[in-house]
Write a protein that holds these residues in place. Structure first.
Motif, PDB file in Angstrom:
ATOM      1  N   ILE A  58       0.829  -1.211   0.000  1.00  0.00           N
ATOM      2  CA  ILE A  58       0.000   0.000   0.000  1.00  0.00           C
ATOM      3  C   ILE A  58       0.860   1.256   0.000  1.00  0.00           C
ATOM      4  N   GLY A  59       2.134   1.092  -0.376  1.00  0.00           N
ATOM      5  CA  GLY A  59       2.997   2.260  -0.537  1.00  0.00           C
ATOM      6  C   GLY A  59       3.754   2.672   0.700  1.00  0.00           C
ATOM      7  N   VAL A  60       3.705   1.882   1.766  1.00  0.00           N
ATOM      8  CA  VAL A  60       4.440   2.189   2.993  1.00  0.00           C
ATOM      9  C   VAL A  60       5.806   1.520   2.931  1.00  0.00           C
ATOM     10  N   ILE A  78       1.779   4.674  -4.240  1.00  0.00           N
ATOM     11  CA  ILE A  78       0.412   5.084  -3.887  1.00  0.00           C
ATOM     12  C   ILE A  78      -0.313   5.493  -5.164  1.00  0.00           C
ATOM     13  N   ASP A  79      -1.548   5.035  -5.321  1.00  0.00           N
ATOM     14  CA  ASP A  79      -2.362   5.426  -6.478  1.00  0.00           C
ATOM     15  C   ASP A  79      -3.840   5.295  -6.113  1.00  0.00           C
ATOM     16  N   GLY A  80      -4.686   5.376  -7.107  1.00  0.00           N
ATOM     17  CA  GLY A  80      -6.117   5.308  -6.859  1.00  0.00           C
ATOM     18  C   GLY A  80      -6.544   4.005  -6.219  1.00  0.00           C
ATOM     19  N   GLU A  81      -5.876   2.901  -6.556  1.00  0.00           N
ATOM     20  CA  GLU A  81      -6.203   1.604  -5.951  1.00  0.00           C
ATOM     21  C   GLU A  81      -5.892   1.608  -4.462  1.00  0.00           C
ATOM     22  N   ALA A  82      -4.802   2.273  -4.075  1.00  0.00           N
ATOM     23  CA  ALA A  82      -4.463   2.361  -2.654  1.00  0.00           C
ATOM     24  C   ALA A  82      -5.532   3.158  -1.903  1.00  0.00           C
ATOM     25  N   ILE A  83      -6.006   4.229  -2.507  1.00  0.00           N
ATOM     26  CA  ILE A  83      -7.056   5.032  -1.864  1.00  0.00           C
ATOM     27  C   ILE A  83      -8.346   4.219  -1.749  1.00  0.00           C
ATOM     28  N   ARG A  84      -8.680   3.474  -2.803  1.00  0.00           N
ATOM     29  CA  ARG A  84      -9.882   2.631  -2.757  1.00  0.00           C
ATOM     30  C   ARG A  84      -9.788   1.632  -1.612  1.00  0.00           C
ATOM     31  N   TYR A  85      -8.590   1.038  -1.439  1.00  0.00           N
ATOM     32  CA  TYR A  85      -8.423   0.045  -0.384  1.00  0.00           C
ATOM     33  C   TYR A  85      -8.514   0.689   1.001  1.00  0.00           C
ATOM     34  N   LEU A  86      -7.953   1.887   1.152  1.00  0.00           N
ATOM     35  CA  LEU A  86      -8.052   2.568   2.442  1.00  0.00           C
ATOM     36  C   LEU A  86      -9.508   2.747   2.844  1.00  0.00           C
ATOM     37  N   LYS A  87     -10.319   3.152   1.899  1.00  0.00           N
ATOM     38  CA  LYS A  87     -11.743   3.339   2.206  1.00  0.00           C
ATOM     39  C   LYS A  87     -12.443   2.009   2.433  1.00  0.00           C
ATOM     40  N   LEU A  88     -12.101   0.997   1.623  1.00  0.00           N
ATOM     41  CA  LEU A  88     -12.709  -0.324   1.783  1.00  0.00           C
ATOM     42  C   LEU A  88     -12.378  -0.914   3.147  1.00  0.00           C
ATOM     43  N   SER A  89     -11.151  -0.695   3.628  1.00  0.00           N
ATOM     44  CA  SER A  89     -10.727  -1.280   4.896  1.00  0.00           C
ATOM     45  C   SER A  89     -11.131  -0.442   6.104  1.00  0.00           C
ATOM     46  N   GLY A  90     -12.005   0.526   5.897  1.00  0.00           N
ATOM     47  CA  GLY A  90     -12.608   1.248   7.010  1.00  0.00           C
ATOM     48  C   GLY A  90     -11.887   2.500   7.451  1.00  0.00           C
ATOM     49  N   ARG A  91     -10.859   2.931   6.720  1.00  0.00           N
ATOM     50  CA  ARG A  91     -10.217   4.188   7.075  1.00  0.00           C
ATOM     51  C   ARG A  91     -11.160   5.352   6.738  1.00  0.00           C
ATOM     52  N   SER A  92     -10.971   6.446   7.438  1.00  0.00           N
ATOM     53  CA  SER A  92     -11.872   7.590   7.257  1.00  0.00           C
ATOM     54  C   SER A  92     -11.629   8.280   5.922  1.00  0.00           C
ATOM     55  N   ASP A  93     -12.649   8.985   5.459  1.00  0.00           N
ATOM     56  CA  ASP A  93     -12.508   9.778   4.235  1.00  0.00           C
ATOM     57  C   ASP A  93     -11.429  10.840   4.408  1.00  0.00           C
ATOM     58  N   GLU A  94     -11.307  11.368   5.639  1.00  0.00           N
ATOM     59  CA  GLU A  94     -10.306  12.394   5.910  1.00  0.00           C
ATOM     60  C   GLU A  94      -8.895  11.831   5.764  1.00  0.00           C
ATOM     61  N   GLN A  95      -8.692  10.608   6.253  1.00  0.00           N
ATOM     62  CA  GLN A  95      -7.373   9.994   6.132  1.00  0.00           C
ATOM     63  C   GLN A  95      -7.043   9.718   4.673  1.00  0.00           C
ATOM     64  N   ALA A  96      -8.027   9.207   3.929  1.00  0.00           N
ATOM     65  CA  ALA A  96      -7.815   8.930   2.510  1.00  0.00           C
ATOM     66  C   ALA A  96      -7.483  10.214   1.757  1.00  0.00           C
ATOM     67  N   ALA A  97      -8.156  11.298   2.126  1.00  0.00           N
ATOM     68  CA  ALA A  97      -7.904  12.579   1.461  1.00  0.00           C
ATOM     69  C   ALA A  97      -6.498  13.084   1.758  1.00  0.00           C
ATOM     70  N   LEU A  98      -6.042  12.911   2.997  1.00  0.00           N
ATOM     71  CA  LEU A  98      -4.689  13.335   3.358  1.00  0.00           C
ATOM     72  C   LEU A  98      -3.653  12.538   2.572  1.00  0.00           C
ATOM     73  N   VAL A  99      -3.863  11.225   2.470  1.00  0.00           N
ATOM     74  CA  VAL A  99      -2.924  10.373   1.739  1.00  0.00           C
ATOM     75  C   VAL A  99      -2.826  10.808   0.284  1.00  0.00           C
ATOM     76  N   GLU A 100      -3.973  11.034  -0.341  1.00  0.00           N
ATOM     77  CA  GLU A 100      -3.970  11.394  -1.762  1.00  0.00           C
ATOM     78  C   GLU A 100      -3.336  12.762  -1.989  1.00  0.00           C
ATOM     79  N   ALA A 101      -3.712  13.730  -1.174  1.00  0.00           N
ATOM     80  CA  ALA A 101      -3.179  15.080  -1.364  1.00  0.00           C
ATOM     81  C   ALA A 101      -1.672  15.111  -1.134  1.00  0.00           C
ATOM     82  N   TYR A 102      -1.216  14.441  -0.096  1.00  0.00           N
ATOM     83  CA  TYR A 102       0.218  14.445   0.214  1.00  0.00           C
ATOM     84  C   TYR A 102       1.007  13.739  -0.886  1.00  0.00           C
ATOM     85  N   ALA A 103       0.524  12.571  -1.327  1.00  0.00           N
ATOM     86  CA  ALA A 103       1.238  11.821  -2.363  1.00  0.00           C
ATOM     87  C   ALA A 103       1.357  12.625  -3.650  1.00  0.00           C
TER      88      ALA A 103
END
Length: 919
Positions: free
Chosen positions: A218-220, A316-341
């Motif tokens: 997942i890019g970590v 990190i890409d769109g698939e990573a963001i999709r998985y973050l949301k699928l695995s129950g991470r918050s929309d805010e966390q997903a947004a931070l990951v995408e914006a930072y990347a």
């Protein structure tokens, strides 16, 4: 912190302003547009931790101007954001921290300084064993037994959870550490306050399990380290490393019908092992990533230790963001990951700029074929169509010990005496009565079929695929063969949830694949005992039997002491081989068995289609499952909550404990480091061949009754059924040092004709256990060395492979080559790693292992080579040069201090005493 390149910027996300160290801000000075993704993460780490001492401007410049083809030569200091542990390696890590608090007090320092400075999370997942299987109550019964066996260890961890800050424990019966890490613990991008400012930075991690690399999916950026190195990281020590070479692996196309992510990762592992990537980063890129689910990426990343790389990372890409949301991470966390990347140039887009790499491999995923790996190494891929011939070839080798040689001498036409070929008796057939059935057991029988290990249980496609295959088989009236020990050990409770929702858990259970636990079972050697009747038949008839497991490790003696052939496979193939019951079958052309009407059933008849699996994943796996499953992840069940745990900042050691003991590493320690000295008058404890794994060195699996460890436990009133495993007793050095080099498949050339922990004590030549010989040598003040071949220390990041080596009195290990983690661990325990000069080894030099050894010329530890003199009993001298593998200045410092923990202790104890700190 310094900011020599003026890279501090702000990023607005979710209505908040985050400070961060901008990589694009370097563009005026350096062209980093083609720097590999993984090195960009390291570069940001340096920018954020620049202090002019541990990280300097020249370090940043060196990384920004990385030369892909250059041999690594520049050392940098990497500071991971967090540490993740499992209980086998985590318990001794916390034992060491508790011991360090005692030692700190003895040195006159502040014991409270021994505390994790960054998040450290431990997942208890390695202690559950498959004692019960194939029944609806197997999970509960195994859980009961686990808590009974490990009460003392768990009480200790409960103490640690309260005594140390920044330390959390995920209780037993929750999941496998790497899957929990992927599904819940990973932040991908941190967004927390640092020094009064809200900051954003990449999630990076080191873990005490080599498969920490699964999080690379997942890019970590993260990898496995020894428990010793992890402890130092928890205490704020940066990890020193050479800027690595990075191998690019271009993936194109998509998997064909009938192929799984497991087949893909076994293919990738074979390719990378052939190339040689030890000590290197591997980075996956290419158009094929657009067709690759996150779970498949995690499957490939998980097995980086099997292909030998430090890490195997995806961007990190769109698939990573999709998985973050699928695995129950918050929309805010997903947004931070995408914006930072995106702000940092860490975001993958189709058609984006391609990085430059040290070397590039390419794989069209459309060419991947169904595969397994074995029978004893994960990189030895076998096509499903070749499995029968592979089994027969290796079975012949493994059964040779029971062959009867019959010499029929006669005179040939020339009058010379000749001998007929030896006559090999037919393989034995054991007639077995078990569970109300009578059957014949012979070579090739699959006696263990286990759906286990984070590698595959994190992947819904292969798990649901196994369930569909089970459904199709059961609907035809098929059953697993009665001699197969079946088990299902999901990596998290989410897996059970989606199997239930899909209606497939009932079908798996109907074939005997009942849930036996949520943890790392068969893959780590916790397969439990074979049923008595079957185990007796195997041993009494010396049968060559096998296991098929969806794990990542199949080294000799790891899965089960009585099982000599072990194959890694996808979960659907695990079910298929359980139905067939034998390795001596070609599943591509021969039937698995018969249906209820007596008709042949072939694998192709019950194999689910890719579309069927894809649709089922989409219909059943949801974010709510992850949110519910991890809502109370640190709380545990009633058994965990009701443990009576000690309290206080200092641990109260119990002298009669057989699980937790205060280790002797710091006994007599002073503020002055011991320095570096020549090694003289040494004897060889073991002379070993190639591919000696940490499983061969470190105690693992069951404890034999008549071994030194078994005798120790019996002397303390422990009955054989309560021995538990070596892994569960890693907090007791007395048990562990007795089990070092005691693997049942270890072949020490000093004791020819033996398997297990045997050696010859010199100069008498008396054969005895390695532990007993080591204690005799210690009593005489005789230092020890170990001689070995290529790839010494491959496998899991077992710190006890180094700790046990040191406690036995080994001062140096001389090999043809080391695996990365074990070499680092040896240094961390003050053991000198040396390599033979290229083209030389113990055999080419004529070393028998019976000589007396001297190692000179190390100086203050900075010498690149040393002189080794081996004197045989007849006085003959063999003199050769060995390369010193203290690869970085920091490793030299650790060695001078007698180990990394001693170095850290002296630094912390001397913080308020500059003269001592300088010493």
């Amino acid at each position: 912190m310094a900011d020599s390149f003026s890279c501090h910027r702000t990023l607005d996300v979710n209505g908040k302003s985050h400070g961060y160290y901008s990589l694009p801000a370097l563009s005026d000075r350096f062209d980093i547009s083609k720097l590999p993704y993984s090195l960009k993460i390291l570069l940001e780490n340096l920018l954020r931790h620049e202090n002019g001492v541990d990280v300097t401007a020249s370090d940043i410049e060196a990384l920004a101007q990385w030369e892909p083809k250059a041999e690594p030569s520049t050392e940098i200091a990497f500071t991971p954001a967090r540490v993740v542990l499992q209980d086998f390696t985590g318990v001794p890590a916390i034992v060491d921290l508790a011991a360090m608090r005692d030692a700190m007090t003895n040195l006159g320092g502040d014991a409270s300084l021994i505390n994790p400075l960054s998040p450290a999370e431990l997942v208890i997942d390695h202690s559950v064993q498959v004692d019960r299987f194939g029944t609806m109550d197997a999970l509960d019964l195994n859980n009961q037994i686990e808590f009974k066996r490990n009460q003392e260890r768990y009480a200790f961890l409960r103490w640690g959870q309260n005594a140390f800050s920044n330390f959390k424990v995920v209780p037993p019966n929750t999941g496998i550490v790497h899957q929990v890490n992927l599904e819940h613990l990973a932040r991908v991008i941190f967004g927390d306050e640092k020094d009064g400012e809200l900051m954003a930075w990449p999630d990076t991690v080191v873990g005490t399990d080599s498969h920490t690399t699964m999080i690379n999916g997942i890019g970590v950026l993260g990898w496995g380290v020894g428990g010793i190195e992890a402890e130092a990281a928890m205490l704020g020590q940066a990890i020193t490393m050479l800027i690595p070479q990075v191998v690019g692996f271009r993936l194109t196309g998509k998997l064909p019908e009938g192929a799984t992510a497991t087949d893909l990762v076994l293919t990738v592992t074979e390719m990378l092992r052939e190339l040689g990537v030890v000590g290197k980063f591997v980075e996956f890129f290419g158009d094929g990533l657009a067709n690759m689910p996150l779970a498949d990426r995690a499957t490939i990343a998980n097995m980086a230790p099997e292909y030998g790389a430090t890490c195997g990372i995806f961007p990190i890409d769109g698939e990573a963001i999709r998985y973050l949301k699928l695995s129950g991470r918050s929309d805010e966390q997903a947004a931070l990951v995408e914006a930072y990347a995106k702000a940092q140039g860490l975001w993958r887009e189709d058609g984006g700029v391609e990085a430059e790499y040290s070397a590039v491999l390419e794989l069209d995923m459309g060419t991947v074929l169904p595969s397994l790996a074995g029978p004893k190494r994960p990189q030895d891929r076998v096509l499903l169509s070749d499995m029968q011939s592979n089994y027969r070839e290796h079975c012949c080798d493994l059964s040779s010990g029971r062959q009867t040689k019959q010499e029929d001498r006669f005179e040939n036409e020339g009058g010379d005496t000749a001998i007929h070929d030896e006559i090999v008796p037919p393989p034995p057939v054991a007639n077995v009565e078990y569970d109300g059935q009578t059957f014949d057991l012979t070579d090739g029988a699959v006696v263990i079929a286990a759906i286990t290990s984070c590698t595959n249980t994190s992947n819904p496609a292969v798990m649901l695929g196994a369930g569909l295959l089970a459904r199709n088989a059961f609907s035809k009236g098929m059953h697993v063969k009665p001699w197969v020990k079946t088990s299902l050990a999901p990596g998290s409770r989410v897996v059970t949830d989606y199997l239930v929702k899909a209606g497939l858990l009932d079908d798996l259970e109907a074939l005997g694949f009942n849930v036996v636990g949520y943890g790392c079972t068969t893959c780590i050697g916790n397969s439990g005992p074979l049923p008595e009747a079957i185990g007796n038949a195997v041993r009494e008839n010396q049968l060559v039997v096998g296991s098929v497991l969806s794990g990542n490790r199949n080294f000799e003696g790891r899965v089960h002491a009585d099982v000599k052939m072990n194959y890694l496979a996808s979960p659907p193939l695990v079910v298929a081989y359980a139905l067939a019951g034998s390795l001596d079958v070609d599943l591509t052309s021969e039937p698995l068995g018969k249906d209820r009407d007596g008709n042949d059933v072939f694998l192709k008849d019950i194999w689910p289609s890719s579309q069927e699996i894809h649709d089922l994943v989409a219909d059943t796996v949801s974010a709510d499952m992850f949110r519910k499953g991890y809502a109370s992840v640190f709380e545990g069940d009633d058994r965990w909550k009701n443990i009576d745990a000690p309290t206080g900042d200092m641990f109260a050691w119990q002298g009669d404990s057989t699980y937790i003991q205060n280790p002797p590493y710091f006994t007599g320690m002073t503020m002055d480091p011991p320095g570096v000295a020549d090694i003289t008058g040494a004897r060889c404890l073991a002379k070993l061949g190639d591919s000696i794994t940490t499983d061969h060195i470190s105690p693992a699996g069951a404890i034999g009754e008549n071994t030194p460890a078994g005798e120790y436990l019996k002397s303390h009133g422990i009955a054989k059924p309560d021995f538990n495993s070596y892994g569960s007793r890693r907090g007791n050095h007395e048990v562990m040092m007795r089990g070092t080099f005691a693997n049942v498949r270890l072949r020490n050339q000093l004791a020819p004709g033996t398997e297990g922990g045997w050696t010859q004590y010199q100069p008498s030549g008396e054969q005895m256990f390695i532990y007993d010989a080591a204690m005799k040598y210690q009593a005489e003040g005789t230092p020890l060395v170990v001689l070995a071949g290529k790839e010494y220390g491959t496998g899991s990041s077992r710190d006890w492979a180094a700790k046990g080596t040191q406690l036995l009195g080994v001062k140096a290990v001389i090999t043809a080559s080391f695996e990365r983690i074990h070499r680092s661990n040896l240094i961390g325990m003050g053991v000198l790693p040396l390599n033979f000069i290229d083209g030389e080894n113990a055999d080419t030099l004529g070393l028998e292992g019976t000589e007396t050894f001297s190692i000179t010329g190390l100086g203050d530890g900075t010498a690149e080579t040393v002189t080794v003199t081996a004197v045989a009993e007849d006085g003959k001298e063999t003199v050769f040069t060995a390369r010193v593998r203290l690869d970085t200045p920091k490793e030299v410092e650790y060695y001078r201090h007698g180990g990394i923990l001693h170095y850290v202790l002296r630094q912390l104890a001397g913080e308020n005493e500059p003269s001592r700190a300088a010493a």
